[in-house]
Design a protein around this motif. Structure first.
Motif, PDB file in Angstrom:
ATOM      1  N   SER A 161      -1.564   7.191  -5.402  1.00 38.17           N
ATOM      2  CA  SER A 161      -2.769   6.407  -5.097  1.00 38.17           C
ATOM      3  C   SER A 161      -2.757   5.050  -5.779  1.00 38.17           C
ATOM      4  CB  SER A 161      -4.015   7.186  -5.489  1.00 38.17           C
ATOM      5  OG  SER A 161      -3.899   7.621  -6.821  1.00 38.17           O
ATOM      6  N   SER A 162      -1.893   4.881  -6.817  1.00 37.20           N
ATOM      7  CA  SER A 162      -1.865   3.582  -7.476  1.00 37.20           C
ATOM      8  C   SER A 162      -0.897   2.616  -6.801  1.00 37.20           C
ATOM      9  CB  SER A 162      -1.467   3.759  -8.945  1.00 37.20           C
ATOM     10  OG  SER A 162      -0.140   4.248  -8.996  1.00 37.20           O
ATOM     11  N   LEU A 163      -0.085   3.119  -5.840  1.00 40.84           N
ATOM     12  CA  LEU A 163       0.872   2.247  -5.166  1.00 40.84           C
ATOM     13  C   LEU A 163       0.195   1.492  -4.040  1.00 40.84           C
ATOM     14  CD1 LEU A 163       3.852   4.704  -4.726  1.00 40.84           C
ATOM     15  CD2 LEU A 163       3.796   2.758  -6.257  1.00 40.84           C
ATOM     16  N   HIS A 164       0.645   0.253  -3.822  1.00 43.75           N
ATOM     17  CA  HIS A 164       0.145  -0.503  -2.681  1.00 43.75           C
ATOM     18  C   HIS A 164       1.200  -0.436  -1.596  1.00 43.75           C
ATOM     19  CE1 HIS A 164      -3.350  -2.620  -4.423  1.00 43.75           C
ATOM     20  NE2 HIS A 164      -2.747  -2.303  -5.533  1.00 43.75           N
ATOM     21  N   PHE A 165       1.022   0.401  -0.590  1.00 42.16           N
ATOM     22  CA  PHE A 165       2.006   0.427   0.472  1.00 42.16           C
ATOM     23  C   PHE A 165       1.474  -0.266   1.695  1.00 42.16           C
ATOM     24  CE2 PHE A 165       0.356   4.565  -0.752  1.00 42.16           C
ATOM     25  CZ  PHE A 165      -0.481   4.908   0.297  1.00 42.16           C
ATOM     26  N   ASP A 217       3.002   4.157   5.077  1.00 42.44           N
ATOM     27  CA  ASP A 217       2.264   5.388   5.417  1.00 42.44           C
ATOM     28  C   ASP A 217       2.091   5.533   6.926  1.00 42.44           C
ATOM     29  OD1 ASP A 217      -1.145   4.177   4.882  1.00 42.44           O
ATOM     30  OD2 ASP A 217       0.671   3.159   5.507  1.00 42.44           O
ATOM     31  N   ASP A 222       3.564  -0.524  13.636  1.00 38.98           N
ATOM     32  CA  ASP A 222       2.354  -0.965  12.947  1.00 38.98           C
ATOM     33  C   ASP A 222       2.555  -2.375  12.413  1.00 38.98           C
ATOM     34  OD1 ASP A 222       1.181  -0.590   9.694  1.00 38.98           O
ATOM     35  OD2 ASP A 222      -0.156  -0.691  11.427  1.00 38.98           O
ATOM     36  N   LEU A 223       1.571  -3.228  12.626  1.00 36.58           N
ATOM     37  CA  LEU A 223       1.687  -4.643  12.257  1.00 36.58           C
ATOM     38  C   LEU A 223       1.904  -4.830  10.758  1.00 36.58           C
ATOM     39  CD1 LEU A 223       1.370  -7.501  13.492  1.00 36.58           C
ATOM     40  CD2 LEU A 223      -1.011  -7.397  12.856  1.00 36.58           C
ATOM     41  N   ILE A 224       1.133  -4.096   9.949  1.00 40.57           N
ATOM     42  CA  ILE A 224       1.213  -4.293   8.499  1.00 40.57           C
ATOM     43  C   ILE A 224       2.585  -3.882   7.982  1.00 40.57           C
ATOM     44  CG2 ILE A 224       0.149  -3.694   6.298  1.00 40.57           C
ATOM     45  CD1 ILE A 224      -2.440  -3.184   7.898  1.00 40.57           C
ATOM     46  N   TYR A 266      -7.909  10.330  15.536  1.00 46.54           N
ATOM     47  CA  TYR A 266      -8.515   9.680  14.373  1.00 46.54           C
ATOM     48  C   TYR A 266      -9.394   8.519  14.809  1.00 46.54           C
ATOM     49  CZ  TYR A 266      -4.745  12.174  12.069  1.00 46.54           C
ATOM     50  OH  TYR A 266      -3.893  13.144  11.648  1.00 46.54           O
ATOM     51  N   THR A 267     -10.573   8.421  14.232  1.00 50.15           N
ATOM     52  CA  THR A 267     -11.444   7.289  14.542  1.00 50.15           C
ATOM     53  C   THR A 267     -11.838   6.626  13.234  1.00 50.15           C
ATOM     54  OG1 THR A 267     -12.300   8.444  16.429  1.00 50.15           O
ATOM     55  CG2 THR A 267     -13.568   6.608  15.673  1.00 50.15           C
TER      56      THR A 267
END
Lengths: 267, 250
Positions: A161-165, A217, A222-224, A266-267
């Protein structure tokens, strides 16, 4: 079959000892035949190189016909989207061949039955810049690999949870002297499949090669995730190849919208 | 190690994790972003709309739902789980009103949803709900409330929060920009919500949906035109701020 308290379904062990032994013997007999069948199938495996437009095979090895100094491989849909919108949209790239392969896990009986669209790998070379497929020798060749992996495969002592992916990690061969565009992949993480095979080959044959691995993730397009590859544009191998970054970003966005699969889970 | 302890949710792993609950939190991150802001006289919910297929009826794809006249919620995660939770909460709101003759407090209904979610983390053979919810509303005392629940069944009150994909980025934006000035009046609070969403929404105003509740007024959903107006205003303000900055530096 039996259900446990936790809702798992497990195979109930057979308490009649003799029945077990008979089953095992039968299994063993079949294995010998199976082995023979598998050997026959393995002989049928093939990899074919050919030109899509003319449908003729390439008799000569691709690298001999088009010796190159920079070889860039993208594996996976996000890496391919990055390469096609940023690199291949600047300059004119010509398709020089594609590879089709067949092994016993393919659904058809042999390569001739695979449709022309089912190429596993397509090779392009830059028409305007001969240096990209330029002077001789594997000696001057540099290989760049791009691929993605799910962040749950990333092993680290920090909490996820501390990683920025998404984030980028690099792995290079001994002969690659340039500093990579991101931090190196730490132990105990390993690389799998095709990128691992290519890197191993390059390490053995002393070819400078670098793999840029994007941990994300989202494994679908996916664009990001694709934009996470952007730091690579400053590397020596890709610098001269990308001309118009804003235009490439627009092309990428269009690619995203056309490829969006409608999912209502998923919404 | 995780694979041996994530089959049944009633099992703790040796280091104290409930892996199914943690995996449910990953499912929440697959939903699009939702942001909630508690102002002085207003509560705002903004969501990133999912693109609707050509043949799909847009009205049936909703992320913001009213639970009662004075309470509404936005969710992120599994659509079907959200539908079940929303239906049960709506029934509970009416049942409470009929029994006690008072409308539910926002805290009560949040506690109800959180308790429901927690039951599913301790039940044999069931999986947790894969949604996080932002619940907003006004109580009878006129105080605005914003609560957030997650798949584990915890709930907390917030001044502003975000859930879903890119929630971290939005939360960091809110931490920097949620000031007394930013929520001084209703329109500022609405603009803050839209600005927070624009940080992560890919195609601008047309993919944003907004709902507000004002004190003693029912839920109001913004139309696409109203949102476009707000976005244009925000962009103008941004340009002016940048011009001022460049003047200062020269």
């Amino acid at each position: 079959m039996a259900a446990t308290f936790f809702g798992e379904v497990v195979k109930a062990p057979c308490r009649a000892g003799t029945e077990d032994q008979e089953e095992e013997e039968e299994g063993r007999r079949e294995t010998a035949e199976d082995r023979e069948v598998r050997r026959q199938l393995a002989r049928k495996r093939e990899v074919r190189l050919f030109r899509r437009q003319t449908k003729t095979s390439l008799e000569v090895s691709l690298l001999e016909k088009y010796p190159c100094s920079k070889f860039i491989i993208a594996i996976g849909n996000n890496a391919v989207a990055f390469l096609s919108s940023f690199v291949m949209n600047s300059g004119v790239w010509e398709e020089v061949g594609c590879a089709k392969l067949w092994n016993e896990w393919c659904r058809t009986t042999d390569t001739t039955h695979l449709s022309p669209a089912e190429a596993f790998c397509v090779f392009y070379h830059l028409k305007s810049s001969p240096s990209v497929f330029g002077s001789c020798a594997r000696k001057n060749m540099q290989v760049t690999l791009l691929t993605c992996r799910h962040v749950t495969d990333y092993k680290t002592s920090e909490s996820i949870s501390s990683l920025h992916f998404p984030f980028l990690k690099a792995l290079k061969t001994q002969n690659f002297k340039e500093p990579p565009c991101c931090s190196l992949l730490e132990q105990p993480n390993i690389v799998h499949d095709l990128p691992a095979a290519v890197l191993s080959y390059c390490q053995v044959w002393k070819i400078p090669a670098v793999l840029y691995l994007c941990y994300t993730d989202v494994m679908k397009l996916d664009l990001i995730t694709v934009e996470a590859f952007k730091p690579i544009l400053s590397s020596r191998s890709l610098k001269g190849l990308v001309k118009n970054i804003p235009q490439s970003t627009e092309i990428l966005k269009k690619l995203m919208t056309t490829n969006e699969i409608q999912s209502n889970i998923y919404t | 190690m995780a694979s041996r302890y994530d089959r049944a949710i009633t099992v703790f792993s040796p280091d104290g994790h409930l892996f199914q609950v943690e995996y449910a939190q990953e499912a929440v991150k697959k939903g699009s972003t939702a942001v909630g802001i508690r102002g002085t006289d207003i509560v705002v919910l903004g969501v990133e709309k999912k693109s609707v297929a050509k043949l799909q009826d847009e009205r049936t794809v909703r992320k913001i739902c009213a639970l009662d006249d004075h309470v509404c919620m936005a969710f992120a995660g599994l659509t079907a789980d959200a539908r079940v939770v929303i239906n049960r909460s709506r029934v509970e709101c009416q049942s409470y009103k009929l029994t006690v003759e008072d409308p539910v407090t926002v805290e009560y209904i949040t506690r109800f949803i959180a308790t429901l979610k927690q039951k599913y983390t301790q039940s044999n053979g069931r999986r947790p709900f894969g949604i996080s919810a932002l619940i907003v509303g006004f109580d009878d005392d006129g105080i605005p409330r914003l609560y957030q629940t997650d798949p584990s069944g915890t709930y907390h009150a917030w001044k502003a929060n975000a859930i879903g994909r890119s929630a971290k980025t939005v939360r960091e934006f809110l931490e920097k920009n949620y000031t007394e000035d930013a929520i001084a009046n209703d329109s500022e609070a609405i603009k803050l919500a839209i600005r927070a969403l624009l940080e992560v929404v890919q195609s601008g105003g047309k993919n944003i949906e907004l709902a507000i509740i004002r004190r003693h007024q029912p839920l109001k959903m913004f139309s696409a035109k109203e949102i476009e107006l707000q976005v244009t205003e925000i962009e103008k303000e941004k340009e002016e701020a940048e011009k001022k900055k460049s003047k200062k530096t020269t």
